[in-house]
Write a protein that holds these residues in place. Sequence first.
Motif, short mmCIF file in Angstrom:
data_model
loop_
_atom_site.label_atom_id
_atom_site.label_comp_id
_atom_site.label_asym_id
_atom_site.label_seq_id
_atom_site.Cartn_x
_atom_site.Cartn_y
_atom_site.Cartn_z
N VAL A 103 -7.10 8.78 21.56
CA VAL A 103 -6.43 7.60 22.11
C VAL A 103 -4.93 7.83 21.92
O VAL A 103 -4.50 8.24 20.84
N PRO A 104 -4.09 7.61 22.94
CA PRO A 104 -2.67 7.94 22.84
C PRO A 104 -1.88 7.18 21.77
O PRO A 104 -0.89 7.67 21.28
N SER A 105 -2.30 5.97 21.43
CA SER A 105 -1.61 5.20 20.39
C SER A 105 -2.58 4.17 19.82
O SER A 105 -3.60 3.88 20.44
N ARG A 109 -5.00 1.30 25.60
CA ARG A 109 -6.19 0.87 26.33
C ARG A 109 -6.80 2.03 27.10
O ARG A 109 -7.56 1.84 28.03
N ARG A 110 -6.46 3.24 26.69
CA ARG A 110 -6.92 4.43 27.42
C ARG A 110 -7.56 5.44 26.47
O ARG A 110 -7.06 5.67 25.39
N LEU A 123 -7.59 11.51 31.76
CA LEU A 123 -7.95 10.14 31.43
C LEU A 123 -9.45 9.96 31.64
O LEU A 123 -9.97 10.32 32.69
N ILE A 124 -10.12 9.42 30.64
CA ILE A 124 -11.55 9.14 30.78
C ILE A 124 -11.75 7.71 31.24
O ILE A 124 -12.48 7.44 32.17
N MET A 160 -19.02 9.38 31.62
CA MET A 160 -17.91 10.30 31.84
C MET A 160 -17.62 10.52 33.33
O MET A 160 -16.47 10.59 33.73
N ALA A 161 -18.65 10.64 34.13
CA ALA A 161 -18.45 10.91 35.56
C ALA A 161 -17.83 9.71 36.26
O ALA A 161 -16.92 9.85 37.06
N ALA A 162 -18.34 8.52 35.96
CA ALA A 162 -17.88 7.32 36.65
C ALA A 162 -16.64 6.71 36.00
O ALA A 162 -15.90 5.97 36.65
#
Length: 195
Positions: A103-105, A109-110, A123-124, A160-162
Amino acid sequence: VFSPDGRYVYFDSDRDAPRDAWAEAEIYRLEVRSGAVRRLTFDGGRCVGPQMNRDGRRLLYWRHGGVAFWTVHMLDLKTGRSAQLAEGVKPSWHADGARVLFVPSPRSRRLHILDPRTNSVDLITASRFAAGTASSDPAGDRIVLDATRNGGSATHVVDMAAGSAEPLIPWDEARSATPDWSPNGDRIAVAIQAA
């Protein structure tokens, strides 16, 4: 976290930090049989959250260097060398043993996936909640993820795909954290605090 052969436990501790120094912690290895403890990182700052690769040769952790950001690191246990992989928190190994979920921070939320061999980052999922600890199923097709929003928490399964996230434990039922897939992928362990 145990090594794959069960000989060692890897953990973070402030045992060598000056008294009342929250910002200082390092990664250590405990030899189970003898009880001998060896310090593995000398990064300064706060090194936490060790995650063992299934090959037993590499360890992920995250570090706060005393400034406003956290970084994800990979420690080669054979050479003792540590490399910064990305700015981020809560790293974990993908089931393929090569890529890293992070997670970036702390409030991001990503959820991203990084390939250290190529430095590519994808990005997943992006969502309405802050992403937390993630674990991929043995096939690498799904990720179980803890998430927080407005003081609550929930556990989601991400395809992961969707890139879609479906709730496994809804927001209002309990506080959940640190999900992990069973080795064969038929169960998920989650720490739960009843609401």
